[in-house]
Design a protein around this motif. Structure first.
Motif, short mmCIF file in Angstrom:
data_model
loop_
_atom_site.label_atom_id
_atom_site.label_comp_id
_atom_site.label_asym_id
_atom_site.label_seq_id
_atom_site.Cartn_x
_atom_site.Cartn_y
_atom_site.Cartn_z
N LYS A 1 40.90 62.68 -47.33
CA LYS A 1 40.89 61.92 -46.09
C LYS A 1 39.67 62.32 -45.27
CE LYS A 1 43.77 62.90 -42.78
NZ LYS A 1 44.98 63.02 -41.94
N PHE A 2 38.92 61.32 -44.81
CA PHE A 2 37.74 61.53 -43.98
C PHE A 2 38.00 60.99 -42.58
CE2 PHE A 2 36.10 61.51 -48.26
CZ PHE A 2 35.19 62.55 -48.24
N GLN A 3 37.24 61.48 -41.64
CA GLN A 3 37.35 61.05 -40.26
C GLN A 3 36.01 60.52 -39.79
OE1 GLN A 3 39.48 63.47 -37.15
NE2 GLN A 3 37.38 63.93 -36.58
N LEU A 4 36.05 59.40 -39.08
CA LEU A 4 34.89 58.85 -38.39
C LEU A 4 35.16 58.97 -36.89
CD1 LEU A 4 34.71 55.62 -40.53
CD2 LEU A 4 32.99 57.43 -40.56
N ASN B 1 30.09 56.36 -51.97
CA ASN B 1 29.57 57.70 -51.72
C ASN B 1 29.78 57.94 -50.25
OD1 ASN B 1 28.61 58.73 -54.15
ND2 ASN B 1 26.65 57.68 -53.96
N VAL B 2 30.45 59.04 -49.93
CA VAL B 2 30.69 59.41 -48.54
C VAL B 2 29.92 60.69 -48.24
CG1 VAL B 2 32.43 59.99 -46.80
CG2 VAL B 2 32.99 58.36 -48.62
N TYR B 3 29.04 60.62 -47.28
CA TYR B 3 28.29 61.78 -46.82
C TYR B 3 29.03 62.33 -45.60
CZ TYR B 3 24.64 59.93 -49.82
OH TYR B 3 23.95 59.46 -50.90
N PHE B 4 29.23 63.65 -45.57
CA PHE B 4 30.07 64.19 -44.51
C PHE B 4 29.69 65.63 -44.17
CE2 PHE B 4 32.00 65.29 -48.51
CZ PHE B 4 32.58 66.54 -48.33
N ASN B 5 30.16 66.04 -43.01
CA ASN B 5 30.06 67.42 -42.56
C ASN B 5 31.46 68.02 -42.59
OD1 ASN B 5 27.29 67.20 -41.95
ND2 ASN B 5 27.77 66.38 -39.93
N LEU B 6 31.56 69.25 -42.99
CA LEU B 6 32.83 69.95 -42.99
C LEU B 6 32.96 70.68 -41.65
CD1 LEU B 6 35.36 70.71 -44.57
CD2 LEU B 6 34.09 72.63 -45.53
N THR C 1 38.23 69.52 -41.10
CA THR C 1 38.07 68.08 -40.99
C THR C 1 36.81 67.68 -41.75
OG1 THR C 1 39.07 68.06 -38.80
CG2 THR C 1 37.81 66.13 -39.41
N GLU C 2 36.92 66.64 -42.55
CA GLU C 2 35.76 66.09 -43.26
C GLU C 2 35.26 64.92 -42.41
OE1 GLU C 2 38.80 66.61 -44.80
OE2 GLU C 2 38.16 68.52 -45.62
N GLN C 3 34.20 65.15 -41.66
CA GLN C 3 33.68 64.15 -40.72
C GLN C 3 32.55 63.36 -41.37
OE1 GLN C 3 32.82 65.71 -36.87
NE2 GLN C 3 32.09 63.77 -36.09
N ALA C 4 32.86 62.11 -41.75
CA ALA C 4 31.88 61.25 -42.43
C ALA C 4 30.84 60.75 -41.43
CB ALA C 4 32.60 60.07 -43.07
N TRP C 5 29.60 60.61 -41.92
CA TRP C 5 28.53 60.08 -41.07
C TRP C 5 27.71 59.01 -41.77
CZ3 TRP C 5 23.77 61.33 -43.16
CH2 TRP C 5 23.72 62.43 -44.01
N ARG C 6 27.89 58.85 -43.09
CA ARG C 6 27.23 57.77 -43.82
C ARG C 6 28.09 57.38 -45.01
NH1 ARG C 6 21.39 58.84 -45.97
NH2 ARG C 6 22.33 59.27 -47.98
N ILE C 7 28.17 56.07 -45.29
CA ILE C 7 28.95 55.55 -46.40
C ILE C 7 28.08 54.55 -47.15
CG2 ILE C 7 31.05 54.32 -47.08
CD1 ILE C 7 32.21 55.13 -44.31
N GLU C 8 28.08 54.67 -48.49
CA GLU C 8 27.34 53.73 -49.33
C GLU C 8 28.25 53.24 -50.45
OE1 GLU C 8 22.99 55.93 -49.12
OE2 GLU C 8 24.27 56.27 -50.85
#
Length: 119
Positions: free
Chosen positions: A41-44, A62-67, A84-91
């Motif tokens: 689960k990711f969070q935006l 592809n989900v780019y994220f910060n932990l 928390t897996e905080q997503a910042w880019r999605i492709e």
């Protein structure tokens, strides 16, 4: 921390949750394609909540994220840790073709005999 990226099939998109007038978040889940698939689960947050709008269930992303990690002191004065897996880019990298399920209904007509004309 280095750039983190995870690929998986989109399986769930949650509605945006407005926590306060100044903070909102939205979550989504992808399933990894490996021997033991994981559902992550990711969070935006804030303006990034709309990043998931252009994708649909079944898309491979592809989900780019910060932990992110934090500690919270519960009412028993015990430290509890959260990630928390905080997503910042999605492709989008592809789409999985899910078979369409067909459920027979009692309202379905009986199959026609090869000698019977339907008119």
């Amino acid at each position: 921390m280095s750039e983190l990226k995870l690929e998986g099939k989109l399986i769930k998109i949650f509605d945006t949750n407005e926590i306060s007038e100044k903070f909102k978040k939205r979550e989504f889940v992808i399933e990894t394609d490996e021997k033991y698939p994981q559902m992550v689960k990711f969070q935006l947050v804030q303006d990034s909540c709309k990043l998931i709008d252009e994708y649909k269930i079944g898309d491979v992303l592809n989900v780019y994220f910060n932990l992110r990690g934090r500690v919270w002191m519960n009412r028993d004065n015990v430290e509890v840790y959260f990630n928390t897996e905080q997503a910042w880019r999605i492709e989008k990298t592809g789409t999985t073709e899910e078979p369409t399920a067909f459920v027979a209904s009692g309202d379905m007509p009986e199959p026609l005999d090869e000698n019977t004309l339907p008119f």
